[in-house]
Structure formats: C-alpha cells, structure tokens
Design a protein around this motif. Structure first.
Motif, PDB file in Angstrom:
ATOM      1  N   ALA A  78      31.669   0.456 104.316  1.00  0.00           N
ATOM      2  CA  ALA A  78      32.670   0.647 103.390  1.00  0.00           C
ATOM      3  C   ALA A  78      32.220   1.151 102.164  1.00  0.00           C
ATOM      4  CB  ALA A  78      33.528  -0.518 103.057  1.00  0.00           C
ATOM      5  N   GLN A  79      31.028   1.286 101.758  1.00  0.00           N
ATOM      6  CA  GLN A  79      30.409   1.742 100.487  1.00  0.00           C
ATOM      7  C   GLN A  79      30.390   3.537 100.560  1.00  0.00           C
ATOM      8  OE1 GLN A  79      29.122  -0.783  98.470  1.00  0.00           O
ATOM      9  NE2 GLN A  79      29.970  -1.982 100.132  1.00  0.00           N
ATOM     10  N   GLN A  80      30.368   3.857 101.685  1.00  0.00           N
ATOM     11  CA  GLN A  80      30.360   5.239 101.948  1.00  0.00           C
ATOM     12  C   GLN A  80      31.082   5.838 102.761  1.00  0.00           C
ATOM     13  OE1 GLN A  80      26.130   5.955 102.038  1.00  0.00           O
ATOM     14  NE2 GLN A  80      25.859   5.078 104.214  1.00  0.00           N
ATOM     15  N   GLY A  81      31.255   7.190 102.614  1.00  0.00           N
ATOM     16  CA  GLY A  81      32.064   7.889 103.625  1.00  0.00           C
ATOM     17  C   GLY A  81      33.543   7.557 103.593  1.00  0.00           C
ATOM     18  N   PHE A  82      34.084   8.075 104.806  1.00  0.00           N
ATOM     19  CA  PHE A  82      35.711   7.861 104.995  1.00  0.00           C
ATOM     20  C   PHE A  82      36.112   6.915 106.004  1.00  0.00           C
ATOM     21  CE2 PHE A  82      34.493  12.088 103.622  1.00  0.00           C
ATOM     22  CZ  PHE A  82      35.107  12.161 102.450  1.00  0.00           C
ATOM     23  N   TYR A  83      37.011   6.134 106.019  1.00  0.00           N
ATOM     24  CA  TYR A  83      37.195   5.076 106.972  1.00  0.00           C
ATOM     25  C   TYR A  83      38.726   4.628 106.882  1.00  0.00           C
ATOM     26  CZ  TYR A  83      36.465   1.781 103.010  1.00  0.00           C
ATOM     27  OH  TYR A  83      36.510   1.280 101.674  1.00  0.00           O
ATOM     28  N   ASN A 100      40.825   5.432 103.544  1.00  0.00           N
ATOM     29  CA  ASN A 100      40.105   5.330 102.244  1.00  0.00           C
ATOM     30  C   ASN A 100      38.470   5.663 102.119  1.00  0.00           C
ATOM     31  OD1 ASN A 100      39.335   3.693  99.505  1.00  0.00           O
ATOM     32  ND2 ASN A 100      41.209   2.792 100.259  1.00  0.00           N
ATOM     33  N   GLN A 101      37.869   6.242 101.024  1.00  0.00           N
ATOM     34  CA  GLN A 101      36.546   6.661 100.896  1.00  0.00           C
ATOM     35  C   GLN A 101      35.774   5.707 100.376  1.00  0.00           C
ATOM     36  OE1 GLN A 101      36.567   9.228  97.815  1.00  0.00           O
ATOM     37  NE2 GLN A 101      38.646   9.378  97.288  1.00  0.00           N
ATOM     38  N   GLY A 102      34.549   5.424 100.730  1.00  0.00           N
ATOM     39  CA  GLY A 102      33.454   4.699  99.846  1.00  0.00           C
ATOM     40  C   GLY A 102      33.258   5.136  98.660  1.00  0.00           C
ATOM     41  N   THR A 103      32.988   4.504  97.721  1.00  0.00           N
ATOM     42  CA  THR A 103      33.043   5.042  96.240  1.00  0.00           C
ATOM     43  C   THR A 103      31.661   4.674  95.608  1.00  0.00           C
ATOM     44  OG1 THR A 103      33.556   2.685  95.567  1.00  0.00           O
ATOM     45  CG2 THR A 103      35.331   4.190  95.826  1.00  0.00           C
ATOM     46  N   THR A 104      30.571   4.356  96.395  1.00  0.00           N
ATOM     47  CA  THR A 104      29.288   4.192  95.795  1.00  0.00           C
ATOM     48  C   THR A 104      28.669   5.415  95.128  1.00  0.00           C
ATOM     49  OG1 THR A 104      28.710   2.551  97.350  1.00  0.00           O
ATOM     50  CG2 THR A 104      26.884   3.372  96.215  1.00  0.00           C
ATOM     51  N   TYR A 105      28.854   6.632  95.877  1.00  0.00           N
ATOM     52  CA  TYR A 105      28.164   7.889  95.411  1.00  0.00           C
ATOM     53  C   TYR A 105      28.986   8.429  94.279  1.00  0.00           C
ATOM     54  CZ  TYR A 105      26.978  12.636  95.411  1.00  0.00           C
ATOM     55  OH  TYR A 105      26.815  14.080  95.197  1.00  0.00           O
ATOM     56  N   VAL A 106      30.193   8.309  94.071  1.00  0.00           N
ATOM     57  CA  VAL A 106      30.872   8.830  92.902  1.00  0.00           C
ATOM     58  C   VAL A 106      30.952   7.824  91.835  1.00  0.00           C
ATOM     59  CG1 VAL A 106      33.273   9.468  92.130  1.00  0.00           C
ATOM     60  CG2 VAL A 106      32.542  10.217  94.550  1.00  0.00           C
ATOM     61  N   ALA A 107      31.012   6.554  92.229  1.00  0.00           N
ATOM     62  CA  ALA A 107      30.708   5.704  91.064  1.00  0.00           C
ATOM     63  C   ALA A 107      29.551   5.844  90.471  1.00  0.00           C
ATOM     64  CB  ALA A 107      30.695   4.160  91.572  1.00  0.00           C
ATOM     65  N   SER A 108      28.275   5.999  90.881  1.00  0.00           N
ATOM     66  CA  SER A 108      26.914   6.190  90.329  1.00  0.00           C
ATOM     67  C   SER A 108      26.897   7.791  89.807  1.00  0.00           C
ATOM     68  CB  SER A 108      25.812   5.832  91.235  1.00  0.00           C
ATOM     69  OG  SER A 108      25.739   7.022  92.132  1.00  0.00           O
ATOM     70  N   LYS A 109      27.235   8.643  90.487  1.00  0.00           N
ATOM     71  CA  LYS A 109      27.290  10.077  89.870  1.00  0.00           C
ATOM     72  C   LYS A 109      28.012  10.226  88.588  1.00  0.00           C
ATOM     73  CE  LYS A 109      27.827  14.973  91.082  1.00  0.00           C
ATOM     74  NZ  LYS A 109      27.617  15.850  92.126  1.00  0.00           N
ATOM     75  N   PHE A 110      29.140   9.437  88.451  1.00  0.00           N
ATOM     76  CA  PHE A 110      29.928   9.722  87.065  1.00  0.00           C
ATOM     77  C   PHE A 110      30.100   8.260  86.562  1.00  0.00           C
ATOM     78  CE2 PHE A 110      31.511  12.892  90.067  1.00  0.00           C
ATOM     79  CZ  PHE A 110      31.468  14.021  89.594  1.00  0.00           C
ATOM     80  N   LYS A 111      29.185   7.702  86.448  1.00  0.00           N
ATOM     81  CA  LYS A 111      28.877   6.307  85.914  1.00  0.00           C
ATOM     82  C   LYS A 111      29.165   6.530  84.417  1.00  0.00           C
ATOM     83  CE  LYS A 111      26.083   2.400  85.332  1.00  0.00           C
ATOM     84  NZ  LYS A 111      24.697   1.774  85.517  1.00  0.00           N
TER      85      LYS A 111
END
Ligand SMILES: [Zn+2]
Ligand SMILES: [Zn+2]
Length: 360
Positions: A78-83, A100-111
C-alpha cells in the motif's frame, strides 16, 4: 463478504480499546485473514496475479483499518503503486471501496511542498484518463473521519470508488459486482502503464498538462491561422482521449489569435523573445484565458480568438507557475484587456470567477 464487513464495523472500535495483539485476537484476524480469504474466494482471484491483504495497523491499532487487492504486476504494498482498497471509516459507520495510490514517492519528493495537493492532482489526471461509470463509482472524494497522516493521504490519493453505509450494506452479489467493476478500471490503469514503473507513471501524471501544452504550442507554430467571425461559436465537439471525453483546442484558432496580436505579448508588447524559425515572427505562445476544462459551464465555444491570449514565453510560464499574487496581477491585466472581446464571442465571466479558476 457482507457478514464479515458488518462484524468488522461492529467490533473494531471495541478492539481498539484492548492492548495491541493483532495475532491473538479473532476480531483482528477478521481483517487480516478471514475477510481477505473470503474476498479472494468470492471473486476467484488468482493467487499468482492478486495479493489480498488486510491491516489493523503496524505497532498499534490504526484509526482506519483496510483490506487491499494488489495486482502483483503493479505493486504488493500500500506504500507504492496503485491498488484497490476497502477503507473503513474511523467511526465505523461505513466503508469505502477505493482505487487508491501509494503515497511514499510523492510524499518524499514534495516534502514540505504540499504533497497532498500533488496526490490530488495525480488522482484527478488518472480519473480523466480512465473510463469510469459515474453511476457505479460516483465518489471523487472520501472522508474517513480521521486526522492521521495515513487517513489524510488515503483521502488525497483516492482516484474513484463508492461508499457503503454500515446501515445499508448491499448484499454479497452487489459487493462482488462492484469489486469486479473496479478491478476492470484497475486493469485499464495497468494497460496505460504499459510496463512502466509506478514512479515513472506518477511523474507522467504530474506533468501531463505540461507535456500536452508543449505539443500544442508546437502544433500552433506550424498551423495555418483560421478566420473566425466575431460572433459566438458553437461549442467544439468532445473528442475521446484515453477513453475520456475532452474539449480539444484547435491550433489554427490559436494561431489566428497570435496573428491578431502581431505575435506580440499581450501583457506588454515590448516583451520581445526571439525570432521563430518556423514563423519568422517574434516567438509567442497561445494561452486560453478561461481554461478549456471549464467549457461545460458556457453555452458558446471557449476555443475562440477572444479567449486566447498571445504571451511571451516568460509571461506564459508566469501565468502557470508564479506565486499567487504575481499570477493574480497578470490575470487582472489580461481580463480587462479581453473581456469585451470575450463578450463578442458570447462569453461572459466575472473577474472573481476567473481568479477562482486559477486558484487565486
Ligand atoms: Zn497556458
Ligand atoms: Zn510577456
């Protein structure tokens, strides 16, 4: 499925008052084991293709327990990708079925740079690219009644889905049909990914408008200008793009607007850029003052010279990317310059509504 959803909704709030022992409690196992097994069996989900997993939280009971269906070729977390996920509301008054989409990548890129806004933008662009039956999946936003970061991320990252009220849970057959339909949309998304990784896809959805606009400006450069009469024009037909209806911009009409302005910047005709290799004129770009996506709110076409402004590349970047106050200033100048011409084309808009369209 229905019976187990009811049991979860009835027992989880009580479970949360007990010490965190997810493997020792039958109520927890309902989420992590029993219900996922039931869902897999009900839809006959192939183990090689799908992972079905439930969670009550790591280290402590979560506010918003969930049961997910992962396509293993896209993600297993659930951390990444779509599911696909069943998200239970904190107050246990209902459960959402959500793509839904995992948010780890966007959360860290746009911290520190409002990552939730980016998640919403991605969700919106994905929604627009998918063929979603609104009578089946009407919900474009969800509210889990919780204030944890996880809950807020699920809300921002929600693409489409539907809500089941605890007091009106449909029967098993309906739950199955809904999940099957959402699996079809999930499959559409996978086809779009075309083997690309999820991070690459997220970047693509974030930059989709810019990619499309770059293509449009190139088309405008080579297009022959049209000659549009100064009267209201019929709304352009919607064209299908990736299964989604959109109002397409006509490069010839944009070229006509640039030519009408002698290829000068409408903010200040002293803003010279360089000579275009294609037109041999000062290089300018076309920008729709009232965005085409608002076409549904107007009876006449927005794709008319009166609504298209000629901008030097700097002013064009500015109207899209500047700080709110700088963008506002620019929009006010262009509004007063264009409003009478807009009216000739049957388009009327208040400055405050135009500013709202630019989130100013
Ligand atoms: Zn633009
Ligand atoms: Zn300019």
């Amino acid at each position: 499925m229905r019976q187990q959803f009811i049991e979860i909704l009835n027992s989880y709030n009580n479970l949360r008052t007990t010490p965190y022992q997810p493997t020792a409690s039958d109520e927890a196992k309902l989420l992590t084991n029993v219900a996922p097994t039931t869902i897999r069996a009900a839809l006959n989900l192939d183990k090689r293709k799908y992972k079905v997993q439930g969670s009550v939280g790591a280290g402590k009971w979560t506010d918003t327990p969930w049961i997910s269906v992962f396509d293993k070729e896209i993600t297993e977390s659930a951390q990444q990708g779509f599911y696909i996920v069943y998200l239970f509301r904190k107050d246990m008054r209902g459960v959402y079925l959500s793509l839904n989409q995992g948010t780890t990548y966007v959360a860290s890129k746009f911290k520190g740079l409002n990552p939730k806004k980016k998640m919403k933008q991605i969700a919106e662009n994905i929604r627009q690219s998918l063929d979603i039956d609104r009578t089946i999946f009407p919900n474009e936003s969800i509210d889990l009644k919780a204030s944890t970061t996880n809950a807020k991320n699920y809300t921002a990252a929600h693409i489409c889905g539907k809500y089941y009220d605890a007091l009106a849970l449909p029967d098993d057959e309906q739950l199955k049909v809904d999940l099957k339909n959402l699996l079809k949309i999930y499959e559409q998304l996978k086809i779009q990914m075309a083997g690309r990784g999820t991070e690459e896809m997220l970047d693509y959805y974030l930059q989709k408008e810019e990619i499309e606009d770059t293509q449009f400006q190139s088309d405008v450069q080579v297009a022959e200008p049209s000659n549009t009469p100064l009267v209201p024009q019929p709304v352009p037909p919607q064209v299908e793009s990736n299964g989604k209806q959109q109002w397409k911009r006509n490069a010839s009409i944009a070229k006509e607007a640039l030519r009408n302005e002698d290829y000068l910047c409408e903010v200040n005709n002293g803003h010279l850029s360089f000579t275009s290799a294609i037109t041999n004129k000062n290089f300018v770009e076309a920008h729709h003052l009232i965005p085409m996506k608002l076409q549904a709110l107007f009876s006449w076409s927005l794709d008319v010279p009166g609504n298209i402004v000629s901008l030097c590349p700097n002013c064009h970047r500015k109207i899209h990317h500047a700080s709110k106050s700088e963008r506002k200033e620019l929009i006010e100048v262009l509004y007063s310059k264009k409003i009478n011409r807009l009216k000739s084309f049957g388009i009327d808009i208040q400055l405050k509504d135009l500013l709202k369209a630019y989130a100013c």
